[in-house]
Design a protein around this motif. Structure first.
Motif, mmCIF file in Angstrom:
data_model
loop_
_atom_site.group_PDB
_atom_site.id
_atom_site.type_symbol
_atom_site.label_atom_id
_atom_site.label_comp_id
_atom_site.label_asym_id
_atom_site.label_seq_id
_atom_site.Cartn_x
_atom_site.Cartn_y
_atom_site.Cartn_z
ATOM 1 N N SER A 73 63.002 48.292 63.397
ATOM 2 C CA SER A 73 64.373 48.521 63.312
ATOM 3 C C SER A 73 65.408 47.700 64.227
ATOM 4 C CB SER A 73 64.658 50.225 63.293
ATOM 5 O OG SER A 73 64.187 50.853 64.353
ATOM 6 N N GLU A 74 64.827 47.797 65.619
ATOM 7 C CA GLU A 74 65.673 47.173 66.490
ATOM 8 C C GLU A 74 65.353 45.597 66.184
ATOM 9 O OE1 GLU A 74 63.481 49.521 67.296
ATOM 10 O OE2 GLU A 74 64.042 50.935 68.927
ATOM 11 N N ALA A 75 64.593 45.207 65.798
ATOM 12 C CA ALA A 75 64.361 43.748 65.387
ATOM 13 C C ALA A 75 65.241 43.285 64.378
ATOM 14 C CB ALA A 75 62.920 43.231 65.268
ATOM 15 N N ASN A 121 70.494 46.440 55.460
ATOM 16 C CA ASN A 121 70.076 47.479 54.436
ATOM 17 C C ASN A 121 68.894 47.720 54.791
ATOM 18 O OD1 ASN A 121 72.627 47.342 52.961
ATOM 19 N ND2 ASN A 121 72.060 45.309 51.671
ATOM 20 N N LYS A 122 67.996 46.983 55.298
ATOM 21 C CA LYS A 122 66.719 47.499 55.524
ATOM 22 C C LYS A 122 66.531 48.654 56.593
ATOM 23 C CE LYS A 122 64.170 42.980 54.341
ATOM 24 N NZ LYS A 122 63.598 41.964 54.865
ATOM 25 N N TYR A 180 63.078 54.732 57.577
ATOM 26 C CA TYR A 180 62.618 56.229 57.957
ATOM 27 C C TYR A 180 62.539 56.301 59.429
ATOM 28 C CZ TYR A 180 61.829 57.041 52.921
ATOM 29 O OH TYR A 180 62.012 57.287 51.647
ATOM 30 N N ILE A 181 63.635 56.413 59.984
ATOM 31 C CA ILE A 181 63.525 56.292 61.438
ATOM 32 C C ILE A 181 64.454 57.503 62.041
ATOM 33 C CG2 ILE A 181 63.312 53.918 61.807
ATOM 34 C CD1 ILE A 181 66.327 53.543 62.301
ATOM 35 N N PRO A 182 64.349 58.224 63.171
ATOM 36 C CA PRO A 182 65.257 59.240 63.610
ATOM 37 C C PRO A 182 66.728 58.921 63.258
ATOM 38 C CG PRO A 182 63.507 58.791 65.393
ATOM 39 C CD PRO A 182 63.407 57.657 64.294
ATOM 40 N N SER A 231 72.160 56.271 63.502
ATOM 41 C CA SER A 231 73.310 56.539 63.364
ATOM 42 C C SER A 231 73.771 55.393 64.735
ATOM 43 C CB SER A 231 73.795 57.860 63.951
ATOM 44 O OG SER A 231 73.240 58.614 62.784
ATOM 45 N N GLU A 232 72.952 55.213 65.658
ATOM 46 C CA GLU A 232 73.500 54.351 66.808
ATOM 47 C C GLU A 232 73.627 53.069 66.379
ATOM 48 O OE1 GLU A 232 71.952 53.359 71.301
ATOM 49 O OE2 GLU A 232 70.966 55.294 70.321
ATOM 50 N N MET A 233 72.505 52.644 65.607
ATOM 51 C CA MET A 233 72.359 51.157 65.010
ATOM 52 C C MET A 233 73.640 51.003 64.196
ATOM 53 S SD MET A 233 68.359 50.234 64.589
ATOM 54 C CE MET A 233 67.247 50.574 66.087
#
Length: 413
Positions: A362-364, A386-387, A392-394, A399-401
């Motif tokens: 997700s960070e990438a 969109n991905k 499915y991440i916390p 929200s932060e991203m």
């Protein structure tokens, strides 16, 4: 060893001790210590495991470890008491300032009921001017039996000619609460034994615990710790002085000098993070000196460069699992981002990570999307974002991203 002794019986375990003795006689001390150590679980059996271990530690100048072994020998193998006493006397000759050795020897003689006899023998020996070590032992026996009124004149008689006796006198004066006289004797001991600075510092620490906030004493200790190369403790002592005299600019200037020496030494030793922390302390102490911030940046760049070289080399080896490789790719990409010239290489690595199922996916995706957005490639950016929305991440992480992505769109207009 315990399991073996149960299966075979204790008497069949002697071959371990024999092997240890062979190794001891061959000078293969570390191997011998390992064998003797394994026999410790058998309690009082095979007394040489204590005696020869003590001899090894004495030869290695690890005197406190040797004393531990002699204490075990005395307690668990009383039939070897003579060997223990002989070993203690040998250790005292090798390490004459070790107060604990005299105390153990004293307690051994006392528990054997021969203390007074030994004291009388040492008193006669000294009258015959036999050996200075006898003076050390007798004086410390007086100390152990609280006969300071006998120990002081005995040691004082020899203090002008002997390098070690000022230490014993210092300990006696400390016990009497005569702190300034104790300090004076410790300083004299240091003048005569500059290589034993560590012993002096331990003694002065005892004085400081009893005589807190003694400015002159703390100053002396700062100097000694600097000579010892222990800049961390020197800084601690200087901070005590600054608390005592907050307006003293000389102390602050001295603190800056020592922190700088500590930073330089840490850098030379390869402890770059420690060097950086010391320089950060210097920026707080003297915010107007830009040189410290420049050095911090230089160190950070040096750390990044070393890390980049390490990660690049690891990726070239092709012996990593996919998960390990992606972890390294992500961390390497973050390092590249810290160097503006390597941003494209960083994005290329993040794209590889984003295509795999890794904890950093997700960070990438976020970093790749932000890169596309900054170049005006909105559709490609949206595809990555969109991905993230579908992943499915916390919730707090997502929200932060998304908040970061929203800010990026606002800035882009």
């Amino acid at each position: 060893i315990i399991k073996q002794s149960i299966n075979l019986g204790i008497r069949y375990m002697r071959y371990h001790q024999i092997m240890g003795e062979i190794l001891y006689n061959k000078g293969e001390y570390e191997k011998a210590l390992k064998i003797f150590g394994s026999l410790k679980s058998l309690g009082s059996h095979f007394s040489d495991k204590f005696y020869l271990t003590a001899r090894i530690y004495t030869e290695q100048k690890r005197y406190d470890f040797a004393l531990n072994e002699y204490q075990s020998l005395i307690k668990k193998c009383p039939h070897r008491i003579d060997d223990a006493i002989e070993g203690l006397l040998e250790l005292i000759r090798a390490d004459a300032t070790n107060e604990r050795a005299y105390t153990i020897l004293y307690e051994t003689y006392r528990s054997e009921g021969i203390l007074q006899k030994e004291i009388s023998l040492y008193e006669r020996s000294i009258k015959n001017k036999k050996d200075t070590v006898d003076v050390y032992i007798l004086g410390n026996f007086y100390r152990c039996s609280n006969q300071i009124d006998k120990a002081l004149p005995l040691f004082s008689e020899y203090s002008n000619s002997d390098p070690n006796i000022p230490l014993f006198l210092g300990n006696l004066y400390l016990a009497k609460g005569e702190y300034q006289r104790a300090i004076a004797e410790y300083k004299l001991f240091y003048e005569r034994n500059q290589e034993k600075r560590g012993i002096v510092l331990k003694c002065l620490e005892k004085v400081l615990n009893l005589k807190k906030n003694d400015e002159e004493l703390i100053n002396d200790m700062v100097n000694l710790y600097c000579e010892e190369g222990d800049f961390r403790t020197a800084v601690e002592k200087l901070n005590l002085l600054i608390k005592l005299k907050p307006a003293n600019t000389e102390y602050r200037s001295r603190l800056e000098d020592i922190l700088l020496k500590d930073a330089d030494q840490s850098f030379m030793d390869g402890n770059l993070e420690t060097a950086k922390e010391k320089l950060k302390e210097l920026t707080e102490l003297n915010p107007g000196k830009s040189e410290y911030n420049k050095r911090i940046n230089d160190i950070e760049n040096f750390i990044i460069q070393n890390k980049i070289a390490e990660y690049e080399e690891r990726l070239k080896r092709n012996n990593l699992s996919e998960a390990e490789a992606n972890n390294i790719r992500f961390e390497l990409g973050e390092l590249y981002l810290k160097r503006d010239a390597d941003k494209e290489n960083a994005i290329s690595l993040f794209q590889k990570v984003a295509k795999s199922e890794t904890p950093f996916k997700s960070e990438a995706l976020c970093l790749v999307g932000l890169s596309f957005l900054s170049k005006g490639m909105v559709e490609l950016a949206d595809e990555n974002f969109n991905k993230i929305r579908e992943s499915y991440i916390p919730v707090d992480k997502k929200s932060e991203m998304l908040y970061q992505i929203g800010n990026a769109y606002e800035e882009k207009g």
